[in-house]
Write a protein that holds these residues in place. Sequence first.
Motif: not given
Length: 459
Positions: A166-174, A176-177, A370-372
């Motif tokens: 699930n952490v791949c979908y964390r808002r800050d992680v996405l 940053a991606l 840059y919100d995904h």
Amino acid sequence: MNRREMIAAAAATAGASALPASGWTATSANARPKIGIIGVGMRGRVHLAELLKRDDVEVAAICDVDPWSLNAAQAAFDTAGKPRPRVFEGQNQDDDAGWREMLAQAGLDAVFIVTPWEQHAPQGIAAMEAGIAVGCEVVAGITLQDHWDVLNVQKRTRVPYMLLENVCYRRDVLAALNMVRQGVFGDILHLEGGYQHDLREVKFNAGVPGQAYGGGVEFGPMKDGRGGWSEARWRTEHSVHRNGDLYPSHGIGPCAMAIDIHRGNRFTRLTSYATPARGLHNHIVAKGGADHPNARVRFALGDVVTTMIGCHGGQTILLSHDTSLPRPYSLGFRLQGEKGLWMDINKSVHIEGVSAPHRWDAAQDWFDRYDHPLWQAHAEKAEGAGHGGMDFFVVHAFIEALKAGAPMPIDIYDAVAWSAITPLSEASIAGGNVTVDFPDFTDGAWENRSPIFALDGRY
């Protein structure tokens, strides 16, 4: 055209980047996929809650060995106004009759595996052999051979398999991606992440059903009136017998996606170190006394395990596993490129030529910009979901890819490589911190695969 035909047609037209391609078709022509859940403990009921919010799936069966958890799960159906599922029950953690019966009899299209780690590989393999798509909680297996076995069965059966990281979908992680993909950081050179979470009151409790966290220093299966409940029943045993990065995917998943692992890049080698084990023993003595029987247990797991991974593209990745000492929660992400970096420990970004020299910017200002697209599209639906909304996205991705007959966004290669960090780190530490080669699970296919994870706002 029925749903089986539609899924088969979609799978047939999936892009070449989807290796290994899915030849799977649903076992049912119903309008909605029929889902089963093996394991409806604390984590399993989080996934169940997300599935029960959806009208495009039917949760048809559940299985567990714990009566309290089965009752709590069935109550969730009543609360959601959904028909109760078929219930399959095992006698104990080592009893596989219940879940094997469910896979054989429930007519499932897909199964969520949310059980103790040592059961993930055999349950995933059995499900794929039965033609049932797999959404597997982390990890994929225990031994390195487990990972090869899971991979080989998936390649042979071509049944979809997704690691539910699930952490791949964390808002800050996405966000940053998204910044990585738009070149904000320049070429990425170094990454850090990990699992830094005080689990002492997860690994020990009083063994009382419904009271998962703390209240005692028991662990292991119930025997002679002593033992743990929930994760303390099984997870702590890994700390007794194993020394390595036991839970790498929260840290490595976002790092891998940022540098296109298995899609033009791959892990090449790994070295791990572990500190002495002190924290769990100290916790037992502090909470249960020096005379408590568990104070005599010798824990193998070092309190802090550090792993360095090299990549074909030249990037370095530093992972940390830190679950036995007093500390606040942090996954410790650092994503650094030629032009700047993000560090989540201080919630900051610095981009040369934009940020003030030698000064941090608040990361949220950048992440708002840059919100995904995934969060822009689905934030309202994710509100109230577990782990700050991440659990909505990982369930949503699995279900949407399943219905479309499309490649799983976190696929079998991701699953086995991220999870194999554990046995590889154990081997490195046991060998005196030797550097070990990282297997190429893709057999060279990584060179010609293209990224598919979170390319737009669908899933």
